[in-house]
Design an enzyme around this catalytic site. Sequence first.
Site, PDB file in Angstrom:
ATOM      1  CB  SER A 107      60.982  44.514  47.841  1.00 24.27           C
ATOM      2  OG  SER A 107      62.317  44.267  48.089  1.00 24.27           O
ATOM      3  NE  ARG A 144      62.878  48.786  51.352  1.00 20.62           N
ATOM      4  CZ  ARG A 144      64.155  48.300  51.975  1.00 20.62           C
ATOM      5  NH1 ARG A 144      64.719  48.773  53.114  1.00 20.62           N
ATOM      6  NH2 ARG A 144      64.551  47.422  50.972  1.00 20.62           N
ATOM      7  CD  GLU A 187      60.064  48.527  49.588  1.00 22.05           C
ATOM      8  OE1 GLU A 187      60.233  49.855  48.864  1.00 22.05           O
ATOM      9  OE2 GLU A 187      60.615  47.475  49.567  1.00 22.05           O
TER      10      GLU A 187
HETATM   11  N1  EPU Z   1      63.830  34.151  49.978  1.00 18.17           N
HETATM   12  C1  EPU Z   1      63.109  32.684  49.479  1.00 18.17           C
HETATM   13  N2  EPU Z   1      62.440  32.896  48.534  1.00 18.17           N
HETATM   14  C2  EPU Z   1      62.480  34.081  47.747  1.00 18.17           C
HETATM   15  C3  EPU Z   1      63.002  35.206  48.224  1.00 18.17           C
HETATM   16  C4  EPU Z   1      63.584  35.147  49.272  1.00 18.17           C
HETATM   17  O1  EPU Z   1      63.377  31.570  50.277  1.00 18.17           O
HETATM   18  O2  EPU Z   1      61.810  34.099  46.673  1.00 18.17           O
HETATM   19  C5  EPU Z   1      64.653  33.898  51.234  1.00 18.17           C
HETATM   20  C6  EPU Z   1      66.029  34.144  50.937  1.00 18.17           C
HETATM   21  O3  EPU Z   1      66.713  32.876  50.729  1.00 18.17           O
HETATM   22  C7  EPU Z   1      66.665  34.658  52.386  1.00 18.17           C
HETATM   23  C8  EPU Z   1      65.449  35.659  52.962  1.00 18.17           C
HETATM   24  O4  EPU Z   1      64.232  35.165  52.180  1.00 18.17           O
HETATM   25  O5  EPU Z   1      66.633  33.585  53.315  1.00 18.17           O
HETATM   26  C9  EPU Z   1      65.837  37.047  52.632  1.00 18.17           C
HETATM   27  O6  EPU Z   1      66.023  37.264  51.119  1.00 18.17           O
HETATM   28  P1  EPU Z   1      66.788  38.235  50.395  1.00 18.17           P
HETATM   29  O7  EPU Z   1      68.327  38.338  50.958  1.00 18.17           O
HETATM   30  O8  EPU Z   1      66.898  38.038  49.096  1.00 18.17           O
HETATM   31  O9  EPU Z   1      66.181  39.838  50.801  1.00 18.17           O
HETATM   32  P2  EPU Z   1      64.557  40.077  51.030  1.00 18.17           P
HETATM   33  O10 EPU Z   1      64.294  40.139  52.483  1.00 18.17           O
HETATM   34  O11 EPU Z   1      63.614  39.331  50.352  1.00 18.17           O
HETATM   35  C10 EPU Z   1      65.551  42.710  51.505  1.00 18.17           C
HETATM   36  C11 EPU Z   1      64.878  44.147  50.863  1.00 18.17           C
HETATM   37  C12 EPU Z   1      65.528  44.186  49.404  1.00 18.17           C
HETATM   38  C13 EPU Z   1      67.137  44.372  49.384  1.00 18.17           C
HETATM   39  C14 EPU Z   1      67.354  42.854  50.076  1.00 18.17           C
HETATM   40  C15 EPU Z   1      68.975  42.689  50.442  1.00 18.17           C
HETATM   41  C16 EPU Z   1      62.568  44.492  51.877  1.00 18.17           C
HETATM   42  C17 EPU Z   1      61.293  44.693  51.308  1.00 18.17           C
HETATM   43  N3  EPU Z   1      63.457  43.954  50.526  1.00 18.17           N
HETATM   44  O12 EPU Z   1      64.941  41.590  50.576  1.00 18.17           O
HETATM   45  O13 EPU Z   1      65.258  45.602  48.945  1.00 18.17           O
HETATM   46  O14 EPU Z   1      67.751  44.461  48.316  1.00 18.17           O
HETATM   47  O15 EPU Z   1      66.653  42.663  51.593  1.00 18.17           O
HETATM   48  O16 EPU Z   1      69.266  43.406  51.625  1.00 18.17           O
HETATM   49  O17 EPU Z   1      63.189  44.769  52.780  1.00 18.17           O
HETATM   50  C18 EPU Z   1      63.532  46.626  47.568  1.00 18.17           C
HETATM   51  O18 EPU Z   1      63.515  47.256  48.607  1.00 18.17           O
HETATM   52  O19 EPU Z   1      63.084  46.980  46.531  1.00 18.17           O
HETATM   53  C19 EPU Z   1      64.734  45.699  47.750  1.00 18.17           C
HETATM   54  C20 EPU Z   1      65.035  45.160  46.621  1.00 18.17           C
END
Ligand code: EPU
Length: 341
Positions: free
Chosen positions: A227, A158, A323
């Site tokens: 995010s 990012r 972010e």
């Molecule tokens: N999780 C939870 N509770 C929640 C959210 C997530 O337990 O409320 C857990 C999920 O179960 C998983 C882990 O956290 O084990 C990661 O969650 P997820 O795969 O949904 O991805 P993220 O790390 O929360 C990042 C990006 C997203 C992108 C997704 C998929 C960042 C800040 N965000 O989210 O990007 O779509 O991975 O690759 O890196 C954005 O930047 O606006 C965005 C949506």
Amino acid sequence: MHSQYELTRHNSFAFPAICPAFYQPESLQELNDIVKQLPSPFYVLGEGSNTLFAEQTTTPILQPNFKGITVEEHDDFVLLSAKCGENWHELVNFCVENNYYGLENLALIPGSVGAAPVQNIGAYGTEIADIVEHVSWYEFETKKIRTLSKQACQFAYRDSIFKNSLANKGIIIEVTLRLSKKWQANLTYRDLDTLPIDASANDVFQKVIEIRQSKLPDHNKLPNAGSFFKNPVVAKQLYNKLLTNFPDMPAYPQENGTVKLAAGWLIEKSGLKGFRVGDVGVAQTQALVLVNYDSKNGQDIIKLAKYVQAQVQLKCDIFLQPEVRLLSSKGLFQLTQCKQV
Ligand code: EPU
């Protein structure tokens, strides 16, 4: 130029804010003329899907709106150049339809092409950094376009040179991507592993859309900026300490020995998933997303973000960094960590 321009439809949080001067160049000639008179400070805005207007007024805004896509064919790949004002998801769709491979995992990310390299958009195991050939960047001082190679863009999680040493010194005019003509799926991300190994580009594209629609609220129905916080990268020692309390914590070890944690998970563990205060809240399906139910004041999100930071700090000893970019009438600002007494 529009003066006293209303910005509700220019930010996915749907906050009303007034911009003293709003410039929307569509060509280099228009840009050259604007640069001569651009007041300082100013802010470069794409489609407003990663910016919070934190006050009732903003700085003057420059929103480049150059359009066009060109494709240079090679034997095994194409070099596709898209102008900054193109919509990102429409570009991904165009590539899937034309069998230019590499963007499928980045489907449905809101925003413009010009904004994509600034924060090195990434999702489902792919970052734009993996696909960029070069970026054409217009420098205000010289009024010349410089070509920055992928290395010169200094991409990181990012992050890029456009957020750092080149911030406010110019704008991205065009992004050139190297896309393969040979299909190879990237199914490394856990949520994609239900797809068969012979999944087509369209299968991956549709699956990413389906996952995003199930987890991330649609900003047209429930305003938000995706995010709100970055996933924190912490030292191994802190990770090991947290593991004793949270043995099931998701974690992604990095090459340099640090560990990336899931901010959404930490927020959920802090008891805040679905938390609502007044007209803003933490999304019910993804705790990393802050949503605007009906507020007309960006400060409500700032207050909520500070509360989330404080709770996660208390529970997990981690200070989450936004972010989303936070804009006041004086320019960008940060949420700083309060000293503990
Ligand atoms: N999780 C939870 N509770 C929640 C959210 C997530 O337990 O409320 C857990 C999920 O179960 C998983 C882990 O956290 O084990 C990661 O969650 P997820 O795969 O949904 O991805 P993220 O790390 O929360 C990042 C990006 C997203 C992108 C997704 C998929 C960042 C800040 N965000 O989210 O990007 O779509 O991975 O690759 O890196 C954005 O930047 O606006 C965005 C949506």
